[in-house]
Design an enzyme around this catalytic site. Structure first.
Site, PDB file in Angstrom:
ATOM      1  CE1 TYR A   8       2.478   2.861  12.865  1.00  0.00           C
ATOM      2  CE2 TYR A   8       2.822   5.240  12.760  1.00  0.00           C
ATOM      3  CZ  TYR A   8       1.988   4.139  12.670  1.00  0.00           C
ATOM      4  OH  TYR A   8       0.662   4.316  12.354  1.00  0.00           O
ATOM      5  CE  LYS A  12       6.787   0.303   8.907  1.00  0.00           C
ATOM      6  NZ  LYS A  12       6.424   1.713   8.912  1.00  0.00           N
ATOM      7  CE1 TYR A  22      -0.963   2.893  15.159  1.00  0.00           C
ATOM      8  CE2 TYR A  22      -1.714   0.699  14.544  1.00  0.00           C
ATOM      9  CZ  TYR A  22      -1.143   1.909  14.203  1.00  0.00           C
ATOM     10  OH  TYR A  22      -0.742   2.131  12.905  1.00  0.00           O
ATOM     11  N   PRO A  26      -2.038  -4.983   8.067  1.00  0.00           N
ATOM     12  CG  PRO A  26      -4.283  -4.335   8.071  1.00  0.00           C
ATOM     13  CD  PRO A  26      -3.403  -5.531   7.902  1.00  0.00           C
TER      14      PRO A  26
HETATM   15  P1  RFL Z   1      -2.259  -2.361  -5.431  1.00  0.00           P
HETATM   16  O1  RFL Z   1      -2.653  -1.081  -4.791  1.00  0.00           O
HETATM   17  O2  RFL Z   1      -3.054  -3.572  -5.118  1.00  0.00           O
HETATM   18  O3  RFL Z   1      -2.280  -2.094  -7.010  1.00  0.00           O
HETATM   19  C1  RFL Z   1      -2.180  -3.136  -7.937  1.00  0.00           C
HETATM   20  C2  RFL Z   1      -2.908  -2.696  -9.193  1.00  0.00           C
HETATM   21  O4  RFL Z   1      -2.768  -3.703 -10.199  1.00  0.00           O
HETATM   22  C3  RFL Z   1      -4.034  -3.896 -10.812  1.00  0.00           C
HETATM   23  N1  RFL Z   1      -4.057  -5.245 -11.406  1.00  0.00           N
HETATM   24  C4  RFL Z   1      -3.879  -5.483 -12.721  1.00  0.00           C
HETATM   25  N2  RFL Z   1      -3.661  -4.650 -13.750  1.00  0.00           N
HETATM   26  C5  RFL Z   1      -3.525  -5.208 -14.972  1.00  0.00           C
HETATM   27  N3  RFL Z   1      -3.609  -6.544 -15.200  1.00  0.00           N
HETATM   28  C6  RFL Z   1      -3.836  -7.417 -14.210  1.00  0.00           C
HETATM   29  N4  RFL Z   1      -3.925  -8.719 -14.422  1.00  0.00           N
HETATM   30  C7  RFL Z   1      -3.967  -6.887 -12.891  1.00  0.00           C
HETATM   31  N5  RFL Z   1      -4.185  -7.440 -11.669  1.00  0.00           N
HETATM   32  C8  RFL Z   1      -4.229  -6.434 -10.785  1.00  0.00           C
HETATM   33  C9  RFL Z   1      -5.024  -3.698  -9.684  1.00  0.00           C
HETATM   34  O5  RFL Z   1      -6.337  -3.404 -10.174  1.00  0.00           O
HETATM   35  C10 RFL Z   1      -4.396  -2.530  -8.939  1.00  0.00           C
HETATM   36  O6  RFL Z   1      -4.824  -1.279  -9.444  1.00  0.00           O
HETATM   37  O7  RFL Z   1      -0.741  -2.736  -5.156  1.00  0.00           O
HETATM   38  P2  RFL Z   1       0.545  -1.785  -4.955  1.00  0.00           P
HETATM   39  O8  RFL Z   1       0.596  -0.746  -6.019  1.00  0.00           O
HETATM   40  O9  RFL Z   1       1.663  -2.714  -4.744  1.00  0.00           O
HETATM   41  O10 RFL Z   1       0.247  -0.983  -3.586  1.00  0.00           O
HETATM   42  C11 RFL Z   1       0.179  -1.659  -2.362  1.00  0.00           C
HETATM   43  C12 RFL Z   1      -0.820  -0.964  -1.439  1.00  0.00           C
HETATM   44  O11 RFL Z   1      -2.044  -0.773  -2.117  1.00  0.00           O
HETATM   45  C13 RFL Z   1      -1.051  -1.757  -0.150  1.00  0.00           C
HETATM   46  O12 RFL Z   1       0.147  -2.342   0.299  1.00  0.00           O
HETATM   47  C14 RFL Z   1      -1.619  -0.877   0.974  1.00  0.00           C
HETATM   48  O13 RFL Z   1      -2.922  -0.435   0.674  1.00  0.00           O
HETATM   49  C15 RFL Z   1      -1.637  -1.642   2.299  1.00  0.00           C
HETATM   50  N6  RFL Z   1      -2.231  -0.866   3.397  1.00  0.00           N
HETATM   51  C16 RFL Z   1      -1.502   0.094   4.054  1.00  0.00           C
HETATM   52  N7  RFL Z   1      -0.255   0.388   3.662  1.00  0.00           N
HETATM   53  C17 RFL Z   1       0.434   1.399   4.263  1.00  0.00           C
HETATM   54  O14 RFL Z   1       1.594   1.643   3.895  1.00  0.00           O
HETATM   55  N8  RFL Z   1      -0.100   2.181   5.263  1.00  0.00           N
HETATM   56  C18 RFL Z   1      -1.353   1.939   5.722  1.00  0.00           C
HETATM   57  O15 RFL Z   1      -1.829   2.684   6.576  1.00  0.00           O
HETATM   58  C19 RFL Z   1      -2.103   0.843   5.147  1.00  0.00           C
HETATM   59  N9  RFL Z   1      -3.341   0.579   5.549  1.00  0.00           N
HETATM   60  C20 RFL Z   1      -3.561  -1.074   3.784  1.00  0.00           C
HETATM   61  C21 RFL Z   1      -4.088  -0.339   4.870  1.00  0.00           C
HETATM   62  C22 RFL Z   1      -4.387  -1.961   3.085  1.00  0.00           C
HETATM   63  C23 RFL Z   1      -5.688  -2.136   3.494  1.00  0.00           C
HETATM   64  N10 RFL Z   1      -6.470  -3.019   2.718  1.00  0.00           N
HETATM   65  C24 RFL Z   1      -7.799  -2.729   2.285  1.00  0.00           C
HETATM   66  C25 RFL Z   1      -5.859  -4.155   2.085  1.00  0.00           C
HETATM   67  C26 RFL Z   1      -5.378  -0.525   5.293  1.00  0.00           C
HETATM   68  C27 RFL Z   1      -6.184  -1.436   4.628  1.00  0.00           C
HETATM   69  C28 RFL Z   1      -7.580  -1.620   5.128  1.00  0.00           C
HETATM   70  C1  PHB Z   2      -5.415   4.153   8.132  1.00  0.00           C
HETATM   71  O1  PHB Z   2      -5.540   5.348   8.489  1.00  0.00           O
HETATM   72  O2  PHB Z   2      -6.107   3.674   7.215  1.00  0.00           O
HETATM   73  C2  PHB Z   2      -4.458   3.262   8.824  1.00  0.00           C
HETATM   74  C3  PHB Z   2      -3.678   3.775   9.846  1.00  0.00           C
HETATM   75  C4  PHB Z   2      -2.773   2.946  10.495  1.00  0.00           C
HETATM   76  C5  PHB Z   2      -2.670   1.605  10.128  1.00  0.00           C
HETATM   77  C6  PHB Z   2      -3.460   1.104   9.099  1.00  0.00           C
HETATM   78  C7  PHB Z   2      -4.348   1.931   8.438  1.00  0.00           C
HETATM   79  O3  PHB Z   2      -1.826   0.799  10.793  1.00  0.00           O
END
Ligand code: RFL
Ligand code: PHB
Length: 394
Positions: free
Chosen positions: A388, A300, A204, A296
């Site tokens: 973390y 978490k 980071y 992000p």
């Molecule tokens: P999701 O993954 O958004 O899944 C929700 C699902 O619901 C569907 N949906 C519907 N289905 C039926 N009817 C409807 N009306 C609906 N509306 C929506 C959607 O299509 C989808 O399939 O939520 P969930 O399950 O709560 O999971 C949460 C995680 O996806 C999210 O918090 C993480 O991706 C966040 N995040 C990270 N989290 C970590 O713990 N560690 C990480 O390293 C991390 N890095 C990140 C991230 C999120 C990122 N982005 C793109 C937002 C890095 C990035 C870049």
């Molecule tokens: C990742 O690998 O996508 C990633 C790692 C650390 C973060 C967010 C995303 O804080």
């Protein structure tokens, strides 16, 4: 209208919905999972990469950890880079041996879909017009259509696992819900590149030009992020410009720099903090991104989703075993407490490591002092490390 019945109706097949469905299956509780997008989209969506120790332990306990054990990369430490120097924080040493595992969210989802399908319990993709009804009664229902046919599922409970843009949270009357929101004046541009990671742990970085993050997905794929403007457009970011910025922000005086390779995926992610309070309305329970969004930087979001549904599954199991509703009644209060801890940590990581264009010079020096203090204080590093690798789920 085709009518069916289940115990728990789950809206959304992201990590929250799929983990919940599998935990309930483990308790012998029936569920239906309804997902708006197609299977390919759900599996290929590039998102999180960092699993807390508690999430890894949960996936193993659920019996879906085989590929995670083989292909996940356990990291005992992380690095903070600022002022041209890189400092390692030995998280495992500071937390009694706890660590994170780098394993793509899409891989987690792939494993969970396979596990769900092996149970034979329903999981429908490509459903339209999902709506939830009668959630304050003892017989809530979900309506949807699929291939033009209208369906109704009668449920005992509904789990809103449909992410931030889903239908469950907006179905709660506005006067019954408080939304705590904070926007940040920056976004992340994330890429995947065919390049062997040049270090085996995450970096980071805070630089005068803004934040950057070095991560990875495998021994041949590097994942990198850099701070950009919230209204930025990918068209402004040809590959050469991305590499110039990443190399400038991440390279340290010891000669370390990320390895460069062909970029095969790019995206811009806005940064936001949101908490919905309460996480329950009648027999509708919100979990994961449907209930809260974190920026992000603290990694978490997915882990919070896992903790929510673990608590929800445990509470539903107690209800079905002997009618004990105490854990269901405590679901929101306990979830909000943990969600606010994650918000606090994610906000702190974000504000410590990003450069706001309008930040006065005082703030820039304060940020440097924060990091400079952190890397020489065992107390401060322990606080970062325990957050973390993840606070306890319960
Ligand atoms: P999701 O993954 O958004 O899944 C929700 C699902 O619901 C569907 N949906 C519907 N289905 C039926 N009817 C409807 N009306 C609906 N509306 C929506 C959607 O299509 C989808 O399939 O939520 P969930 O399950 O709560 O999971 C949460 C995680 O996806 C999210 O918090 C993480 O991706 C966040 N995040 C990270 N989290 C970590 O713990 N560690 C990480 O390293 C991390 N890095 C990140 C991230 C999120 C990122 N982005 C793109 C937002 C890095 C990035 C870049
Ligand atoms: C990742 O690998 O996508 C990633 C790692 C650390 C973060 C967010 C995303 O804080």
């Amino acid at each position: 209208m085709q009518t069916s019945r289940t115990q728990v109706g789950i809206v959304g097949a992201g990590p929250a919905g799929l983990i919940l469905g599998h935990l309930l299956h483990g308790h012998g509780i029936d569920s239906v999972i309804l997902e708006r997008r197609d299977r390919h989209h759900v599996i290929e969506r590039v998102r999180a990469g960092v699993l807390e120790q508690g999430t890894v332990d949960l996936l193993h306990a659920m019996g879906v950890g085989d590929r995670l054990a083989r292909e996940g990369m356990r990291h005992d430490g992380i690095h903070l880079a600022f002022g041209g120097e890189r400092h390692r924080i030995d998280m495992a040493a500071l937390t009694g041996g706890r660590a994170i595992t780098v394993y793509g969210q899409n891989e987690v989802v792939k494993d969970l879909i396979a596990a769900r399908e092996a149970t034979g319990r329903p999981l429908s993709f490509d459903v339209d017009d999902v709506s939830v009804h009668d959630v304050t009664s003892s017989r809530p229902s979900i309506r949807y259509s699929r291939d033009g046919v209208a369906h109704e599922v009668q449920c005992d409970f509904i789990a809103g696992c449909d992410g931030f843009h889903g239908v469950c949270r907006p179905s709660i009357p506005t006067e019954a819900l408080t939304l705590y929101t904070r926007d940040y004046p920056f976004a992340w541009l994330g890429i995947l590149a065919h390049a062997a990671p040049s270090l085996d742990e995450l970096v980071y970085a805070l630089h005068d030009r803004g934040f950057a993050l070095f991560s990875m997905r495998s021994s041949s794929v590097t994942r990198l992020y850099l701070q950009c403007a919230p209204d930025d457009d990918l068209a402004n970011w040809p590959d050469d410009r991305i590499w110039d910025e990443l190399l400038m922000r991440l390279s340290t005086r010891d000669g370390w720099r990320p390895a460069v390779g062909p970029i095969f995926q790019k995206g811009i992610t806005p940064m936001r903090s949101v908490v919905a309070d309460p996480m329950q309305y009648g027999r509708l329970f919100l979990a994961g991104d449907a209930a809260h969004i974190v920026p992000p930087t603290g990694a978490k979001g997915l882990n919070l989703a896992a903790a929510d549904v673990w608590r929800l599954a445990t509470a539903l199991a107690a209800y079905y075993a002997d009618g004990d509703e105490r854990d269901l009644q405590a679901y929101s209060t306990r979830g909000l407490r943990r969600a606010w801890w994650a918000q606090r940590f994610s906000w702190w990581m974000t504000s410590t490591l990003h450069r706001a264009d309008d930040a006065p010079p005082f703030d820039r020096r304060r940020q440097q002092a924060e990091l400079d203090y952190l890397v020489q204080s065992t107390a401060a590093m322990t606080s970062l490390a325990e957050n973390y690798v993840g606070l306890p789920f319960a």
